[in-house]
Design a protein around this motif. Structure first.
Motif, PDB file in Angstrom:
ATOM      1  N   SER A  80      -4.367   1.207 -10.292  1.00  0.00           N
ATOM      2  CA  SER A  80      -3.890  -0.126  -9.915  1.00  0.00           C
ATOM      3  C   SER A  80      -3.100  -0.078  -8.617  1.00  0.00           C
ATOM      4  N   GLU A  81      -2.262   0.942  -8.473  1.00  0.00           N
ATOM      5  CA  GLU A  81      -1.506   1.080  -7.226  1.00  0.00           C
ATOM      6  C   GLU A  81      -2.438   1.299  -6.049  1.00  0.00           C
ATOM      7  N   ILE A 141      -3.947  -2.008  -5.266  1.00  0.00           N
ATOM      8  CA  ILE A 141      -2.978  -2.865  -4.588  1.00  0.00           C
ATOM      9  C   ILE A 141      -2.877  -2.492  -3.113  1.00  0.00           C
ATOM     10  N   LYS A 142      -2.847  -1.195  -2.837  1.00  0.00           N
ATOM     11  CA  LYS A 142      -2.787  -0.752  -1.446  1.00  0.00           C
ATOM     12  C   LYS A 142      -4.041  -1.175  -0.697  1.00  0.00           C
ATOM     13  N   TYR A 173      -3.864   7.349  -3.242  1.00  0.00           N
ATOM     14  CA  TYR A 173      -3.324   8.467  -4.026  1.00  0.00           C
ATOM     15  C   TYR A 173      -2.646   9.445  -3.066  1.00  0.00           C
ATOM     16  N   ILE A 203      -2.302   3.158 -13.967  1.00  0.00           N
ATOM     17  CA  ILE A 203      -1.263   2.731 -13.016  1.00  0.00           C
ATOM     18  C   ILE A 203      -1.585   3.241 -11.620  1.00  0.00           C
ATOM     19  N   ALA A 204      -2.012   4.525 -11.533  1.00  0.00           N
ATOM     20  CA  ALA A 204      -2.357   5.085 -10.222  1.00  0.00           C
ATOM     21  C   ALA A 204      -3.529   4.333  -9.607  1.00  0.00           C
TER      22      ALA A 204
END
Length: 545
Positions: free
Chosen positions: A77-78, A81-82, A366, A74-75
């Motif tokens: 993927s985030e 996305i950013k 992150y 998830i981290a």
């Protein structure tokens, strides 16, 4: 007898007692066996419970690992996305080297771009290089006399000047009239009528002149406008011409530029310092064993050349073929694996901007690693700043020497920091991945320190692809192999001309006129039209004022 009877009675009692004791012993033994069975059952139960507990713990650990893996996913993927949002909505261009200054507290307000309020002006430029067309304005006859007495005004020889720049688009039908001559003598074996020679044409029997094709080439391969837009522009000027007509003419021009491309490629290969990069380019031709139309446009940059190479693949065979006749020099690239297969004589110098982007993506993706990544970004900015100062001819020798020392101190600090952080057991996986990559390419990243002529980044090479990318967005690529070849040749010529500060349009017009004078073939000495030869001629020609 009574004694015997008493003894017998005692014996009977004793025997009965013995029997009861034996029964008691048997009962106790049975109870012991039952207790042993219960103990064994309890032990088995305990062992089963312990195994079940271990299985549950294993399942719990597995679930925990799955949760941690999912959290990392998830981290990641985030972070992706950013990064994708930044690619779509943010700035994708790398800033110029001077912008990567050390992040020290500003002592004064940041200066805005452009001319500052209160600064002394420089006046309007005269644009003396443009031709002048004089237009005379006179007073109307009714206003050219005195309103009181009616006597006419007398003109004085000091007109009031003002200027404007006119941009005209026009198409002209140029009709060539070849005069005919009849000989007045009676000589034999001579023609009676002599006709003046025909005008030289770039494409024999073609309708369009050399200047026409200069504009088409500039529009398509310099300004990156699709041919159908060029046709629309021509139609707005009164000429209705099909796109196929322009395409057919461009196809005939390919052989004219190939000798120049081959000489530029040869000069590029014989250099000893290069930058290389690649981007995709569509060629809408079906090729055997290739499932799609995605080809790759490679670029090799030297001090005075910029060569493009079109290939169906992104494999190491392309740089290997480029360096097949040259084994020594320094090549600056990103960290793409295809460049690792080059001969040992090619020293690899890597791009610090790509390393900086790694830490920027780490910081933006992150949030918990932002302080860690920012410290590296600031160190890399310091290195860019000090390297820019030591290379600046506008700085004094003392300033350059100080910048050299600061640069070496910054590099030593980064090396120690890298080793210390990699030894930390608490290092997270995303941070470790970036640091491992930095350590892997470290030897190639610090070549610029001892070789100031080697750039810290590969940005110049990436910027040379900008015009090509604009063309890819506007007209998607090339529709045929010959079209791809023409694109490669003209991209190379325009980029090399710009690198040598030669005017692209003037050069193209002069070269195509020379081709037209040679019957639509390359001139006898195409080497005299090479960009560095043109630059030398411009330097030798005195300026006219």
């Amino acid at each position: 007898m009574s004694e015997d009877r008493d003894d017998c009675a005692n014996c009977s009692k004793l025997q009965s007692r013995i029997d009861r004791l034996e029964q008691r012993v048997d009962y106790l033994l049975d109870r012991i066996d039952e207790q042993d069975s219960a103990v064994r059952g309890a032990k088995h139960r305990v062992e089963w419970l312990e195994q079940e507990q271990r299985r549950n713990q294993d399942r719990l650990n597995e679930k925990q690992r799955e949760i941690e893996k999912r959290d990392r996913k998830i981290a990641k993927s985030e972070a992706e996305i950013k990064w994708l949002r930044k690619q779509v909505f943010g700035k994708k261009s790398e800033p110029q080297t001077p912008a990567l200054a050390p992040t020290e507290p500003a002592t004064e307000l940041t200066r805005s771009r452009g001319k500052q309020p209160g600064a002394k002006g420089f006046g309007r430029k005269l644009r003396a290089e443009l031709p002048v067309e004089i237009v005379i304005h006179e007073l109307p006859s009714d206003d050219a006399c005195c309103l009181g007495c009616g006597l006419p005004f007398v003109e004085i020889d000091s007109p009031e000047p003002s200027e404007e720049i006119i941009w005209e688009h026009k198409l002209v039908r140029r009709r060539h009239l070849r005069r005919k001559y009849v000989r007045s003598c009676s000589c034999k074996n001579q023609p009676k009528i002599v006709v003046a020679p025909s005008a030289s044409k770039l494409i024999p029997k073609g309708l369009f002149g050399t200047e026409f094709w200069v504009n088409v080439i500039v529009e398509k391969y310099f300004l990156q406008r699709p041919l159908h837009k060029v046709c629309q522009q021509l139609k707005s000027l009164g000429l209705d011409v099909s796109q196929g007509t322009l395409t057919g003419g461009l196809k005939k021009l390919v052989p004219l530029f190939m000798p120049l491309y081959e000489q530029i490629l040869r000069r590029s290969q014989l250099s000893n310092r290069w930058q290389m990069d690649e981007t995709h380019w569509n060629v809408f031709v079906d090729v055997e064993e290739k499932r799609n139309h995605t080809w790759w446009m490679w670029v090799a940059l030297t001090d005075d050349t910029c060569v493009f190479i079109l290939d169906p693949t992104r494999s190491a065979q392309v740089p290997l073929k480029y360096f097949k006749h040259h084994q020594y020099g320094i090549l600056t690239t990103d960290r793409y694996s295809s460049y690792q297969a080059l001969p040992e004589g090619i020293v690899h110098s890597y791009c610090w901007s790509h390393v900086r982007r790694d830490f920027i993506n780490l910081r933006d993706g992150y949030p918990e690693l932002a302080p860690f990544a920012q410290s590296w970004i600031e160190l890399i900015g310091d290195a860019f700043h000090h390297n820019g100062v030591r290379l600046s001819i506008a700085r004094s020798a003392t300033e350059r020497d100080e910048a050299e020392e600061h640069l070496r101190q910054t590099i030593r600090l980064m090396e120690k920091k890298l080793a210390r952080q990699l030894a930390q057991k608490s290092l997270t996986e995303p941070a470790k991945k970036v640091l491992v990559s930095l350590k892997k390419f470290w030897s190639g990243l610090i070549i610029f320190v001892d070789c100031p002529a080697i750039p810290m980044d590969n940005n110049d090479c990436e910027r040379s692809l900008r015009s090509l990318v604009v063309g890819r967005k506007n007209y998607y690529g090339s529709g045929a192999l010959w079209s791809g070849d023409l694109a490669v040749v003209l991209f190379t010529l325009f980029a090399t001309l710009a690198r040598n500060k030669v005017d692209e349009r003037k050069w193209l017009k002069n070269y195509l006129l020379a081709c037209a004078e040679n019957g639509g073939k390359p001139p006898p000495d195409p080497g005299s039209f090479l960009p560095w030869s043109q630059r030398a001629c411009q330097a030798a020609t005195p300026a006219v004022y």
